[in-house]
Design a protein around this motif. Structure first.
Motif, short mmCIF file in Angstrom:
data_model
loop_
_atom_site.label_atom_id
_atom_site.label_comp_id
_atom_site.label_asym_id
_atom_site.label_seq_id
_atom_site.Cartn_x
_atom_site.Cartn_y
_atom_site.Cartn_z
N ALA A 99 0.85 -1.20 0.00
CA ALA A 99 0.00 0.00 0.00
C ALA A 99 0.89 1.24 0.00
O ALA A 99 2.09 1.16 0.25
N LEU A 100 0.26 2.38 -0.28
CA LEU A 100 1.01 3.64 -0.35
C LEU A 100 0.50 4.65 0.66
O LEU A 100 -0.71 4.84 0.81
N LEU A 101 1.44 5.27 1.35
CA LEU A 101 1.15 6.49 2.09
C LEU A 101 1.66 7.62 1.21
O LEU A 101 2.87 7.82 1.08
N HIS A 102 0.74 8.32 0.56
CA HIS A 102 1.11 9.38 -0.38
C HIS A 102 1.15 10.70 0.40
O HIS A 102 0.11 11.26 0.75
N VAL A 103 2.36 11.18 0.70
CA VAL A 103 2.52 12.41 1.48
C VAL A 103 2.36 13.61 0.55
O VAL A 103 3.01 13.71 -0.49
N VAL A 104 1.46 14.51 0.95
CA VAL A 104 1.16 15.70 0.15
C VAL A 104 1.43 16.94 1.00
O VAL A 104 0.90 17.07 2.11
N ARG A 105 2.21 17.83 0.50
CA ARG A 105 2.52 19.07 1.23
C ARG A 105 1.33 20.01 1.19
O ARG A 105 0.86 20.39 0.11
N CYS A 106 0.87 20.40 2.38
CA CYS A 106 -0.28 21.30 2.48
C CYS A 106 0.06 22.53 3.32
O CYS A 106 -0.76 23.03 4.09
#
Length: 362
Positions: A99-106
């Motif tokens: 699975a993926l933990l998709h880190v997104v800069r917010c």
């Protein structure tokens, strides 16, 4: 069973900071792209207060929690599927995880550069998803070419595979979000060996700042996740890294000041566990209290096999009690005196939190 989650995303969005906080590995987390080249791998315990409560009653020599493997994968960039930024190497790493933990800069911060020059979660997610899709199209084209000749010759299995591959390819090429979730069970099993990147379950981890809610950027991530049928978690990676450095009372006091009862990372770990459709059962004895990972819906014989293949091969019966009943009774002896333990056969569907003793003969 070893379950792995890849921490993915663009360069410089906080992937390694998140990994450091989860594993306390102290790996490099610097302000420049491709800081991570070789993947960093860490084993993380799945938080479960039930395990601690069982251990308090049993007093074992050893306590073993369920665990997950997390892989810090270097940042992808536009053109990764064509080799940009060592992209082929990084995409291969993603294929290896469950699975993926998709880190997104917010968050906006002039001191931390962004690979695209501006913070735009929608664009960032689109870049990653596009590269995953392009890599999958290459795989699917090879599968289609391989089975087409057999299908044209009348091979029924090849015809079925070709139809499924073409349908999946059309969905991937069209950029359909969450296409894998719409497959029938037998179709999902059929594509499992293809190891497609866009078929992997995803949690979007919105990396927020400490000073502001970043609500607009977070809302954009949540909207994409809803469309894909994915999960969203909001945490501040930098703050979680600080929490991870604290122990005992200092950590509890810091969390209380923040109005939190546990680190946000505990939510990330548990959510990743749930995302993969996993649950736990426990074994409890004077030598060891342990949590075992099994797919939700597993039968007793398969659960026994997760401990040792001999247990499944020679399965006779399972002695089972719900964790809640065990704790309320005050331990094994009291639960037996109250008649709470029950015998179950090999087809019994193990429930999350069951405590099991297996009888077997080989």
């Amino acid at each position: 069973m070893t379950i792995s989650c890849g921490i993915a995303g663009l360069p410089n969005v906080g992937k390694s900071t998140l990994f450091n906080a989860m594993t306390k590995a102290g790996i490099a987390a610097e302000n420049f792209p491709f800081c991570t080249i070789d993947p960093n791998i860490g084993q993380v315990s799945v938080p479960d207060p039930r395990l601690d409560s069982i251990a308090e009653l049993v007093g074992p020599e050893k306590i073993v929690p369920a665990s997950m493997q997390f892989v810090d994968i270097a940042g992808l960039v536009a053109g990764a599927s064509q080799g940009e930024g060592l992209g082929n190497q990084f995409l291969a790493r993603i294929r290896e995880v469950d699975a993926l933990l998709h880190v997104v800069r917010c968050f906006a911060d002039d001191k931390i550069s962004h690979v695209s020059g501006e913070v735009n979660p929608v664009s960032d997610i689109e870049i990653i998803n596009t590269e995953l899709a392009l890599a999958d199209l290459e795989v699917l084209d090879k599968i289609i070419d391989r089975v087409r000749r057999k299908a044209n010759a009348g091979d029924r299995e090849a015809k079925s595979t070709l139809e499924l591959a073409n349908r999946v390819r059309n969905a991937v090429a069209a950029g359909e979000r969450g296409w894998a979730a719409r497959l029938k069970r037998e179709e999902a099993l059929g594509i499992k060996g293809w190891n497609l990147l866009t078929a992997k379950p995803v949690i979007y981890v919105a990396n927020l700042s400490e000073q502001e809610s970043d609500s607009e950027l977070l809302t954009e991530v949540q909207a994409i996740a809803r469309e894909e049928g994915a999960m969203t978690l909001e945490i501040c990676n930098r703050m979680e890294a600080e929490i991870a450095e604290l122990d005992g009372d200092d950590r509890d006091e810091f969390l209380a000041d923040l109005g939190m009862t546990e680190p946000g990372l505990a939510r990330v770990i548990r959510s990743a566990y749930q995302l993969l459709g996993l649950q736990v059962f426990f074994t409890a004895g004077p030598k060891e209290v342990r949590a075992w990972s099994i797919p939700t819906g597993s039968v007793a014989s398969a659960a026994a096999g997760s401990i040792h293949t001999d247990f499944e091969r020679g399965f006779i019966r399972a002695e089972v009690i719900a964790c809640r009943e065990f704790l309320e009774a005050g331990g094994e002896v009291q639960a037996r005196a109250a008649g709470l333990w029950r015998l179950e056969g090999k087809d019994y569907v193990v429930q999350d939190g069951d405590i099991c003793h297996f009888r077997f003969n080989v």
